[in-house]
Scaffold this motif. Structure first.
Motif, PDB file in Angstrom:
ATOM      1  N   GLY A   1       0.814  -1.213   0.000  1.00 53.39           N
ATOM      2  CA  GLY A   1       0.000   0.000   0.000  1.00 53.39           C
ATOM      3  C   GLY A   1       0.845   1.259   0.000  1.00 53.39           C
ATOM      4  N   SER A   2       1.991   1.220   0.668  1.00 53.24           N
ATOM      5  CA  SER A   2       2.887   2.384   0.690  1.00 53.24           C
ATOM      6  C   SER A   2       3.447   2.675  -0.694  1.00 53.24           C
ATOM      7  CB  SER A   2       4.031   2.146   1.683  1.00 53.24           C
ATOM      8  OG  SER A   2       3.546   1.996   3.002  1.00 53.24           O
ATOM      9  N   VAL A   3       3.750   1.632  -1.445  1.00 55.64           N
ATOM     10  CA  VAL A   3       4.222   1.812  -2.823  1.00 55.64           C
ATOM     11  C   VAL A   3       3.099   2.378  -3.694  1.00 55.64           C
ATOM     12  CG1 VAL A   3       5.047   0.619  -4.891  1.00 55.64           C
ATOM     13  CG2 VAL A   3       5.975   0.016  -2.643  1.00 55.64           C
ATOM     14  N   ALA A   4       1.899   1.809  -3.540  1.00 60.20           N
ATOM     15  CA  ALA A   4       0.771   2.225  -4.371  1.00 60.20           C
ATOM     16  C   ALA A   4       0.413   3.696  -4.150  1.00 60.20           C
ATOM     17  CB  ALA A   4      -0.440   1.342  -4.073  1.00 60.20           C
ATOM     18  N   ILE A   5       0.427   4.140  -2.904  1.00 60.17           N
ATOM     19  CA  ILE A   5       0.048   5.525  -2.634  1.00 60.17           C
ATOM     20  C   ILE A   5       1.106   6.495  -3.166  1.00 60.17           C
ATOM     21  CG2 ILE A   5       1.059   5.823  -0.321  1.00 60.17           C
ATOM     22  CD1 ILE A   5      -1.582   7.080   0.529  1.00 60.17           C
ATOM     23  N   LEU A   6       2.378   6.085  -3.130  1.00 56.48           N
ATOM     24  CA  LEU A   6       3.445   6.917  -3.708  1.00 56.48           C
ATOM     25  C   LEU A   6       3.212   7.093  -5.213  1.00 56.48           C
ATOM     26  CD1 LEU A   6       7.261   6.611  -3.014  1.00 56.48           C
ATOM     27  CD2 LEU A   6       6.409   6.902  -5.322  1.00 56.48           C
ATOM     28  N   LEU A   7       2.934   5.998  -5.911  1.00 58.24           N
ATOM     29  CA  LEU A   7       2.740   6.065  -7.360  1.00 58.24           C
ATOM     30  C   LEU A   7       1.506   6.896  -7.712  1.00 58.24           C
ATOM     31  CD1 LEU A   7       3.566   2.361  -8.317  1.00 58.24           C
ATOM     32  CD2 LEU A   7       5.032   4.372  -8.580  1.00 58.24           C
ATOM     33  N   TRP A   8       0.433   6.744  -6.937  1.00 62.73           N
ATOM     34  CA  TRP A   8      -0.781   7.495  -7.267  1.00 62.73           C
ATOM     35  C   TRP A   8      -0.617   8.989  -6.986  1.00 62.73           C
ATOM     36  CZ3 TRP A   8      -4.107   5.943 -10.545  1.00 62.73           C
ATOM     37  CH2 TRP A   8      -5.303   6.650 -10.711  1.00 62.73           C
ATOM     38  N   CYS A   9       0.176   9.333  -5.980  1.00 60.71           N
ATOM     39  CA  CYS A   9       0.433  10.750  -5.715  1.00 60.71           C
ATOM     40  C   CYS A   9       1.165  11.417  -6.880  1.00 60.71           C
ATOM     41  CB  CYS A   9       1.233  10.910  -4.426  1.00 60.71           C
ATOM     42  SG  CYS A   9       0.243  10.732  -2.929  1.00 60.71           S
ATOM     43  N   ALA A  10       1.948  10.638  -7.601  1.00 61.85           N
ATOM     44  CA  ALA A  10       2.685  11.187  -8.747  1.00 61.85           C
ATOM     45  C   ALA A  10       1.748  11.576  -9.881  1.00 61.85           C
ATOM     46  CB  ALA A  10       3.720  10.180  -9.237  1.00 61.85           C
ATOM     47  N   VAL A  11       0.571  10.955  -9.965  1.00 57.22           N
ATOM     48  CA  VAL A  11      -0.342  11.241 -11.076  1.00 57.22           C
ATOM     49  C   VAL A  11      -1.610  11.973 -10.628  1.00 57.22           C
ATOM     50  CG1 VAL A  11       0.487   9.219 -12.330  1.00 57.22           C
ATOM     51  CG2 VAL A  11      -1.565   9.013 -10.918  1.00 57.22           C
ATOM     52  N   PHE A  12      -1.820  12.125  -9.333  1.00 53.42           N
ATOM     53  CA  PHE A  12      -3.072  12.675  -8.832  1.00 53.42           C
ATOM     54  C   PHE A  12      -3.318  14.095  -9.346  1.00 53.42           C
ATOM     55  CE2 PHE A  12      -5.383  15.001  -5.401  1.00 53.42           C
ATOM     56  CZ  PHE A  12      -6.601  14.339  -5.514  1.00 53.42           C
ATOM     57  N   PHE A  13      -2.389  15.018  -9.104  1.00 48.40           N
ATOM     58  CA  PHE A  13      -2.604  16.395  -9.536  1.00 48.40           C
ATOM     59  C   PHE A  13      -2.494  16.562 -11.055  1.00 48.40           C
ATOM     60  CE2 PHE A  13      -2.152  17.407  -5.039  1.00 48.40           C
ATOM     61  CZ  PHE A  13      -3.156  18.351  -4.897  1.00 48.40           C
ATOM     62  N   PRO A  14      -1.610  15.847 -11.747  1.00 49.00           N
ATOM     63  CA  PRO A  14      -1.663  15.919 -13.217  1.00 49.00           C
ATOM     64  C   PRO A  14      -3.024  15.527 -13.789  1.00 49.00           C
ATOM     65  CG  PRO A  14       0.437  15.016 -12.543  1.00 49.00           C
ATOM     66  CD  PRO A  14      -0.386  15.169 -11.294  1.00 49.00           C
ATOM     67  N   LEU A  15      -3.695  14.538 -13.186  1.00 49.58           N
ATOM     68  CA  LEU A  15      -5.032  14.179 -13.644  1.00 49.58           C
ATOM     69  C   LEU A  15      -6.027  15.310 -13.353  1.00 49.58           C
ATOM     70  CD1 LEU A  15      -5.309  10.425 -12.550  1.00 49.58           C
ATOM     71  CD2 LEU A  15      -5.383  11.302 -14.896  1.00 49.58           C
ATOM     72  N   LEU A  16      -5.961  15.880 -12.155  1.00 55.93           N
ATOM     73  CA  LEU A  16      -6.842  17.005 -11.838  1.00 55.93           C
ATOM     74  C   LEU A  16      -6.595  18.186 -12.765  1.00 55.93           C
ATOM     75  CD1 LEU A  16      -6.816  17.190  -7.914  1.00 55.93           C
ATOM     76  CD2 LEU A  16      -8.672  16.389  -9.361  1.00 55.93           C
ATOM     77  N   ASP A  17      -5.329  18.439 -13.056  1.00 58.17           N
ATOM     78  CA  ASP A  17      -4.958  19.619 -13.829  1.00 58.17           C
ATOM     79  C   ASP A  17      -5.398  19.574 -15.284  1.00 58.17           C
ATOM     80  OD1 ASP A  17      -3.845  20.728 -11.583  1.00 58.17           O
ATOM     81  OD2 ASP A  17      -1.781  20.190 -12.077  1.00 58.17           O
ATOM     82  N   THR A  18      -5.851  18.421 -15.749  1.00 54.89           N
ATOM     83  CA  THR A  18      -6.404  18.365 -17.114  1.00 54.89           C
ATOM     84  C   THR A  18      -7.664  19.215 -17.219  1.00 54.89           C
ATOM     85  OG1 THR A  18      -7.777  16.408 -16.661  1.00 54.89           O
ATOM     86  CG2 THR A  18      -5.508  16.026 -17.427  1.00 54.89           C
ATOM     87  N   GLY A  19      -8.324  19.435 -16.076  1.00 54.25           N
ATOM     88  CA  GLY A  19      -9.544  20.229 -16.087  1.00 54.25           C
ATOM     89  C   GLY A  19     -10.783  19.461 -16.482  1.00 54.25           C
ATOM     90  N   GLY A  20     -10.618  18.188 -16.839  1.00 50.42           N
ATOM     91  CA  GLY A  20     -11.753  17.377 -17.236  1.00 50.42           C
ATOM     92  C   GLY A  20     -12.385  16.677 -16.043  1.00 50.42           C
ATOM     93  N   ARG A  21     -13.696  16.493 -16.102  1.00 49.31           N
ATOM     94  CA  ARG A  21     -14.389  15.871 -14.976  1.00 49.31           C
ATOM     95  C   ARG A  21     -14.058  14.387 -14.852  1.00 49.31           C
ATOM     96  NH1 ARG A  21     -20.216  18.186 -13.262  1.00 49.31           N
ATOM     97  NH2 ARG A  21     -19.603  20.374 -13.051  1.00 49.31           N
ATOM     98  N   LEU A  22     -13.952  13.692 -15.968  1.00 42.28           N
ATOM     99  CA  LEU A  22     -13.663  12.261 -15.908  1.00 42.28           C
ATOM    100  C   LEU A  22     -12.284  11.989 -15.316  1.00 42.28           C
ATOM    101  CD1 LEU A  22     -14.762   9.468 -16.475  1.00 42.28           C
ATOM    102  CD2 LEU A  22     -13.820   9.623 -18.799  1.00 42.28           C
ATOM    103  N   PRO A  23     -11.206  12.678 -15.789  1.00 40.57           N
ATOM    104  CA  PRO A  23      -9.896  12.477 -15.137  1.00 40.57           C
ATOM    105  C   PRO A  23      -9.909  12.860 -13.657  1.00 40.57           C
ATOM    106  CG  PRO A  23      -9.616  13.562 -17.252  1.00 40.57           C
ATOM    107  CD  PRO A  23     -11.091  13.555 -16.967  1.00 40.57           C
ATOM    108  N   ALA A  24     -10.679  13.893 -13.315  1.00 35.99           N
ATOM    109  CA  ALA A  24     -10.749  14.302 -11.906  1.00 35.99           C
ATOM    110  C   ALA A  24     -11.409  13.219 -11.059  1.00 35.99           C
ATOM    111  CB  ALA A  24     -11.520  15.613 -11.775  1.00 35.99           C
TER     112      ALA A  24
END
Length: 440
Positions: free
Chosen positions: A310-333
């Motif tokens: 779980g510690s590995v998984a949360i690190l990897l998801w943090c790397a993509v979390f804000f880039p997905l939000l920053d697309t501005g699209g509702r589906l990626p968010a």
């Protein structure tokens, strides 16, 4: 066989701790949502939007700073007088603090006294929650049937996402019924005032719970110590340090996800407030329903693989979390939020049990409170404020992403070191000392 030893008694205790922590986290998260969306206008109107948001998040952090004090006070009495009575007091303090926040006049009415009173009541909230987290986990875990300690210790952890969903739903419902202008002006107080009723319900349930069998056994065998915190510190700095390091990232990531995302998404990405609150709430539902699944895995396979994975998984998801939000699209968010809802609970669900098994019963409340609350301050308490300060020109989230990834990397190192230092027993527990006979 006593009532506490029967499966029905253990189940009733687990559900009571879940209800109590849900109500306490409702109060705490209600404040976080209001700090992200309302308090800058109500209590810091003379500041710029950015400075007002930072000031509101600073009052949020005050509650976290007070949590170690609550943990120390409640931990001391929980180890000396019992878990049950201290949990009743913590619930009352939390509910009283929230109810009074709903009655604090705005800055326009009483000037500087408004934010001062807000901070004082936030301290009361923090002290109350500081006594709740460890105590609820211990009550449920120490009632658990043999071989199900992780599952039962996970029930109070479910109160975190449940409280978030309840707070957000009441917040949205009040906003919808009152209208945005009325809600911003005064109706935001209604969810806080509702705490009085909810805490009354929680007290009725909590007062029916029996004392922890482990504490009763320690008291009967005259193992209660005069200064439990001092005894708990004899665990040693290396073990305490790596345990703290292992859990600090989960708190930081969770509060960025639950609180900072609301402010960032509405003010910098143009997302609708209702969309984000509903998105975070839906992710919290995933968090809630997955905890029993992950804790069952921990009981069968052990905590080590689950926690490090779980510690590995949360690190990897943090790397993509804000880039997905920053697309501005509702589906990626929505994908970004749902990912957090599925990954955060992997480590969150067992961290309370991991910390608790660091200490013997006679000092467990004090020791667990110390690690949990210091970790909450270093992780969650500062995370929204640090994230706001790290936003780059034009609201760039790159600095926030690196902050989260760095925190996760530190926790991963701490988790690996912890499980190397203290290998697991065959049932997935890592204990400092043998428990008294009969301890699950």
């Amino acid at each position: 066989m006593s009532d506490a030893d029967r499966p029905t008694g253990a189940s009733r205790t687990a559900l009571a701790t879940l209800l109590g922590t849900t109500l306490e986290w409702y109060d705490f998260f209600l404040y976080g949502t209001a700090a992200a969306l309302i308090f800058d206008k109500q209590f810091f109107p003379s500041l710029s939007p950015a400075a007002g948001t930072l000031a509101a998040f600073s009052t949020l952090a005050v509650g976290f700073v007070a949590r170690p004090l609550g943990g120390l006070v409640f931990g001391h009495f929980g180890d000396r007088l019992g878990r049950r009575s201290t949990l009743v007091v913590s619930l009352v303090m939390m509910g009283l603090g929230s109810t009074l926040i709903g009655a604090v006049p705005s800055y326009d009415s009483i000037g500087l006294w408004a934010p001062v009173l807000l901070v004082v009541l936030r301290v009361v909230q923090g002290i109350g929650l500081g006594g709740e987290g460890a105590g609820a986990t211990l009550m449920s875990m120490e009632h658990a049937p043999e071989g199900r300690r992780n599952l039962y210790a996970g029930f109070p952890q479910m109160g975190t996402p449940a409280g978030l969903v309840l707070a957000n739903m009441v917040f949205l419902a009040t906003n919808s019924l009152a209208g945005h202008a009325t809600f911003t002006a005064w109706a935001w107080r209604i969810p806080f005032l509702l705490s009085f009723v909810l805490v009354g319900v929680g007290l009725v349930v909590r007062l029916r719970v029996t004392e922890s069998p482990s504490f009763d056994r320690a008291r009967q065998e005259d193992e209660v110590v005069r200064f439990p915190l001092a005894e708990a510190l004899k665990t040693g700095l290396p073990r305490l340090a790596v345990t703290l390091l292992a859990v600090v990232a989960n708190s930081a990531v969770a509060y960025v996800f639950m609180v900072f995302t609301l402010s960032y998404g509405t003010k910098h990405l143009g997302f609708d407030q209702q969309f984000l609150v509903l998105g975070v709430s839906a992710a919290a539902v995933l968090w809630f329903v997955s905890i029993p699944l992950w804790t069952a895995v921990a009981d069968r396979k052990g905590r080590r693989t689950l926690f490090i994975g779980g510690s590995v998984a949360i690190l990897l998801w943090c790397a993509v979390f804000f880039p997905l939000l920053d697309t501005g699209g509702r589906l990626p968010a929505l994908l970004a939020l749902a990912g957090m809802g599925l990954i955060i609970p992997v480590t969150h669900c067992v961290q309370g049990a991991i910390i608790a098994d660091t200490f013997p019963v006679r000092v467990r409340y004090s020791g667990t409170s110390l690690v949990l609350q210091v970790g909450a301050v270093l992780g969650g308490g500062l995370a929204p404020m640090i994230s706001s300060a790290l936003l780059g020109p034009g609201g760039s989230s790159t600095g926030v992403t690196w902050y989260l990834v760095g925190m996760c990397a530190l926790s991963l190192v701490g988790a690996v070191a912890l499980f190397r230092m203290v290998p697991e027993s065959p049932v997935g527990q890592a204990r400092l000392v043998p428990e008294p006979a009969g301890e699950a």
